[in-house]
Enzyme design. Structure first.
Site, PDB file in Angstrom:
ATOM      1  N   ASN A   1      -6.623   1.278   3.019  1.00 33.87           N
ATOM      2  CA  ASN A   1      -7.371   2.496   3.306  1.00 33.87           C
ATOM      3  C   ASN A   1      -7.075   3.595   2.297  1.00 33.87           C
ATOM      4  O   ASN A   1      -7.934   4.412   1.967  1.00 33.87           O
ATOM      5  CB  ASN A   1      -7.034   2.998   4.718  1.00 33.87           C
ATOM      6  CG  ASN A   1      -7.529   2.059   5.813  1.00 33.87           C
ATOM      7  OD1 ASN A   1      -8.278   1.123   5.548  1.00 33.87           O
ATOM      8  ND2 ASN A   1      -7.105   2.307   7.032  1.00 33.87           N
TER       9      ASN A   1
ATOM     10  N   GLN B   1       1.974  -6.192   5.677  1.00 29.74           N
ATOM     11  CA  GLN B   1       2.281  -5.984   4.259  1.00 29.74           C
ATOM     12  C   GLN B   1       3.624  -6.649   3.937  1.00 29.74           C
ATOM     13  O   GLN B   1       4.038  -7.520   4.697  1.00 29.74           O
ATOM     14  CB  GLN B   1       2.279  -4.496   3.958  1.00 29.74           C
ATOM     15  CG  GLN B   1       0.864  -3.908   4.072  1.00 29.74           C
ATOM     16  CD  GLN B   1       0.771  -2.487   3.528  1.00 29.74           C
ATOM     17  OE1 GLN B   1       1.611  -1.990   2.823  1.00 29.74           O
ATOM     18  NE2 GLN B   1      -0.319  -1.823   3.902  1.00 29.74           N
TER      19      GLN B   1
ATOM     20  N   TYR C   1      -6.136  -8.670  12.209  1.00 30.30           N
ATOM     21  CA  TYR C   1      -4.825  -8.494  12.832  1.00 30.30           C
ATOM     22  C   TYR C   1      -4.937  -8.857  14.305  1.00 30.30           C
ATOM     23  O   TYR C   1      -5.970  -8.624  14.921  1.00 30.30           O
ATOM     24  CB  TYR C   1      -4.357  -7.036  12.717  1.00 30.30           C
ATOM     25  CG  TYR C   1      -4.207  -6.544  11.295  1.00 30.30           C
ATOM     26  CD1 TYR C   1      -3.060  -6.808  10.566  1.00 30.30           C
ATOM     27  CD2 TYR C   1      -5.223  -5.805  10.684  1.00 30.30           C
ATOM     28  CE1 TYR C   1      -2.914  -6.351   9.257  1.00 30.30           C
ATOM     29  CE2 TYR C   1      -5.087  -5.345   9.379  1.00 30.30           C
ATOM     30  CZ  TYR C   1      -3.931  -5.622   8.664  1.00 30.30           C
ATOM     31  OH  TYR C   1      -3.801  -5.171   7.375  1.00 30.30           O
TER      32      TYR C   1
ATOM     33  N   GLU D   1       0.852  -1.182   0.000  1.00 32.38           N
ATOM     34  CA  GLU D   1       0.000   0.000   0.000  1.00 32.38           C
ATOM     35  C   GLU D   1       0.889   1.234   0.000  1.00 32.38           C
ATOM     36  O   GLU D   1       2.016   1.203   0.505  1.00 32.38           O
ATOM     37  CB  GLU D   1      -0.894   0.000   1.248  1.00 32.38           C
ATOM     38  CG  GLU D   1      -1.847   1.185   1.333  1.00 32.38           C
ATOM     39  CD  GLU D   1      -2.833   1.075   2.492  1.00 32.38           C
ATOM     40  OE1 GLU D   1      -3.649   2.001   2.647  1.00 32.38           O
ATOM     41  OE2 GLU D   1      -2.786   0.068   3.233  1.00 32.38           O
TER      42      GLU D   1
ATOM     43  N   ASN E   1     -12.326  -1.188  -0.367  1.00 29.30           N
ATOM     44  CA  ASN E   1     -11.575  -1.679   0.787  1.00 29.30           C
ATOM     45  C   ASN E   1     -12.279  -1.291   2.084  1.00 29.30           C
ATOM     46  O   ASN E   1     -12.588  -0.122   2.306  1.00 29.30           O
ATOM     47  CB  ASN E   1     -10.168  -1.066   0.794  1.00 29.30           C
ATOM     48  CG  ASN E   1      -9.405  -1.404   2.064  1.00 29.30           C
ATOM     49  OD1 ASN E   1      -8.931  -2.516   2.233  1.00 29.30           O
ATOM     50  ND2 ASN E   1      -9.296  -0.437   2.973  1.00 29.30           N
ATOM     51  N   GLU E   2     -12.550  -2.284   2.929  1.00 25.55           N
ATOM     52  CA  GLU E   2     -13.076  -2.066   4.294  1.00 25.55           C
ATOM     53  C   GLU E   2     -14.181  -1.016   4.354  1.00 25.55           C
ATOM     54  O   GLU E   2     -14.164  -0.122   5.217  1.00 25.55           O
ATOM     55  CB  GLU E   2     -11.910  -1.692   5.238  1.00 25.55           C
ATOM     56  CG  GLU E   2     -10.929  -2.824   5.437  1.00 25.55           C
ATOM     57  CD  GLU E   2      -9.869  -2.542   6.497  1.00 25.55           C
ATOM     58  OE1 GLU E   2      -9.839  -1.429   7.056  1.00 25.55           O
ATOM     59  OE2 GLU E   2      -9.051  -3.446   6.765  1.00 25.55           O
TER      60      GLU E   2
ATOM     61  N   GLU F   1      -6.056  -9.318   4.012  1.00 23.22           N
ATOM     62  CA  GLU F   1      -5.205  -8.634   4.990  1.00 23.22           C
ATOM     63  C   GLU F   1      -5.152  -9.502   6.236  1.00 23.22           C
ATOM     64  O   GLU F   1      -6.188  -9.785   6.837  1.00 23.22           O
ATOM     65  CB  GLU F   1      -5.739  -7.239   5.363  1.00 23.22           C
ATOM     66  CG  GLU F   1      -5.516  -6.168   4.314  1.00 23.22           C
ATOM     67  CD  GLU F   1      -5.870  -4.769   4.813  1.00 23.22           C
ATOM     68  OE1 GLU F   1      -5.634  -4.473   6.011  1.00 23.22           O
ATOM     69  OE2 GLU F   1      -6.380  -3.983   4.005  1.00 23.22           O
TER      70      GLU F   1
END
Length: 504
Positions: free
Chosen positions: A76, A353, A248, A31, A176-177, A296
């Site tokens: 993001n 990442q 996460y 990203e 995304n999200e 992710e």
């Protein structure tokens, strides 16, 4: 062998097949965030930089990991990103306020440069489109730019930018999200579902061969989970091939036994998403199965406090630079095991990442490079976990922790590579004080012997790697032997292991 051990048993049979492992399960993520791009993959003044400014020491390690697919450009960041800013002559590209991470984006690296880098590291690209501040029009223009051969405005623009042939990107994320209030352009489930479906229709009209990932929940603790999946799939089921999962984990309480059990939470997350997808399949009387893209995942908590100190609107400041411990590597190994156990439905995944930002690879700007502790389970599972995932029958003693009951001391996954006549067992011993003796019945693999037993172990669970000292690296002195169709192996206390068997 050790006198005092805890004992476990498992049976591995070539007929106990889960599914062929999709190699994209070992994907990663770059990203425009922190030093992932600038100072990570790209540093034109570095002594190893190639003619395009890409660090060749980074390229070497990424190739070592055999990363099959990399998600780009966010994250993001994509939710307020104008992709047109990152194409064309560099001197004409605008500097923008990047709202997700509150930095200045120079756009020195954009789509074409990233595609060049992806080619250098032998990886495919999973491209994300902006469904935060933008939508159908920007997405259909981007896919025309990327995938259409020529003869139209956007495809000819790509050719004028130096890429005569189309990139033919096959995997696309629809935003995304979007369930997250932190997201620029955050939407309700119905708002997102409608926009994603209509964007998917337009993109498929440009290129009917693409695969699409619909946004799932940002993590399993979201108050809208799993209702978000059900509501969005009402709209996107017909158009999406996958739904995304993000997760996460951290260890703020410094409770190792509880922390290394968090892969059980990941397993429950996967099972809940599968159940929700299959409920929608039944509801819609569909013959199509939605698979999962865990695009992710990682450990992330070490850097959160220091990130609060960052000056806004600087260029590529160090952000999310977690320095990983030995216990983090143990959990990462178990998270990989968890995805392999669901290889029938988890078809893609991206460790988030790849470089510097919550990453297995760390660089020093203008300096060296090193492998974080989490590099090793990722490396061995990526390189050797290719083939058919098997479902072993496991009998293991268990323990209880703060958040989990009946946590097996033995966490394992098994991959059978028919082409190489190879069986690979990935095994974590979660016991903090005792070795684990595992007796493995492999009668269906007659004539197989142990090729190597790789061990990652360390007495200090908080030990880390750095440029100056690599405290955590594997050794090859694992104790495993075969006798009468049975493998006996000793897994040291709190260790991650790879046992490779081969029929010579």
């Amino acid at each position: 062998m050790a006198n005092e051990v805890v004992k476990a048993k498992m049976t591995v049979d070539k007929d106990f097949k889960i599914a062929e492992v999709d190699k994209r399960i070992y994907g990663s993520f770059i990203e425009h965030l922190g030093r992932a791009v600038y100072g990570g993959i790209y540093e034109p003044d570095h002594e190893t930089a190639d003619e395009q400014g890409f660090r060749e020491d980074v390229i070497k390690l990424v190739k070592e990991l055999q990363v099959p697919i990399v998600r780009y450009p966010g994250g993001n960041m994509v939710s307020a990103y104008n992709w047109e800013d990152g194409v064309g002559p560099k001197q004409d590209r605008p500097r923008r306020l990047e709202l997700a991470w509150r930095v200045t984006e120079t756009n020195e690296i954009g789509t074409n440069e990233f595609m060049d880098w992806a080619k250098k590291v032998n990886t495919d690209v999973m491209m994300a489109v902006n469904l935060g501040t933008r939508g159908i029009d920007a997405a259909r223009n981007l896919i025309e730019y990327m995938n259409h051969p020529g003869g139209t405005y956007w495809s000819d623009l790509r050719r004028s930018h130096g890429s005569e042939l189309p990139y033919n990107i096959k995997t696309w994320c629809l935003g995304n999200e979007m369930d997250g209030p932190w997201q620029v352009g955050h939407k309700t489930a119905d708002e997102y579902g409608r926009l994603a479906a209509e964007t998917a229709k337009a993109m498929r009209l440009v290129d009917p061969t693409i695969e699409l990932v619909s946004c799932g929940s940002s993590n399993s603790n979201m108050p809208t989970f799993p209702e978000w999946e059900a509501k969005t799939l009402e709209h996107t089921y017909e158009f999406a091939d996958y739904i995304s999962l993000h997760q996460y984990y951290g260890n703020r309480s410094h409770d190792t036994a509880n922390f290394i059990a968090k892969s059980l939470d990941m397993d429950n997350f996967i099972q809940t998403v599968i159940a929700t997808c299959d409920y929608m399949k039944a509801k819609k009387r569909s013959k199509k199965t939605i698979n999962l893209s865990f695009d992710e995942w990682n450990v992330w908590f070490h850097s959160r406090e220091q990130d609060k100190e960052i000056e806004p609107w600087t260029i590529a400041p160090p952000q999310l630079e977690d320095v990983y411990t030995f216990e983090d590597a143990i959990l990462v190994g178990s998270m990989l095991n968890t995805m392999l156990k669901h290889a029938d439905r988890v078809k893609m995944a991206c460790m988030a990442q790849l470089v510097n930002v919550i990453a297995p690879i760390m660089t020093e700007t203008g300096g060296g490079i090193f492998k974080q502790t989490i590099f090793y389970p990722y490396y061995y599972t990526s390189v050797y976990g290719r083939g058919i995932a098997l479902s072993p029958v496991v009998h293991s003693p268990k323990y209880d922790s703060k958040d989990f009951t009946d946590v097996p001391y033995l966490d394992t996954s098994v991959v059978y590579n028919e082409v190489k006549n190879e069986v690979v067992i990935f095994a974590t011993n979660r016991h903090l004080e005792m070795p684990l003796q595992v007796d493995i019945d492999i009668r269906s693999f007659e004539g197989y012997n142990v090729v190597e037993h790789v061990v990652l172990e360390k007495d200090n669970v908080k030990a880390t790697n750095s440029l100056k000292k690599e405290q955590i690296k594997p050794h090859y002195n694992g104790e495993s032997y075969v006798q009468n169709g049975n493998v006996t192996t000793i897994l040291p206390k709190l260790s991650w292991n790879m046992i490779r068997l081969n029929k010579r």
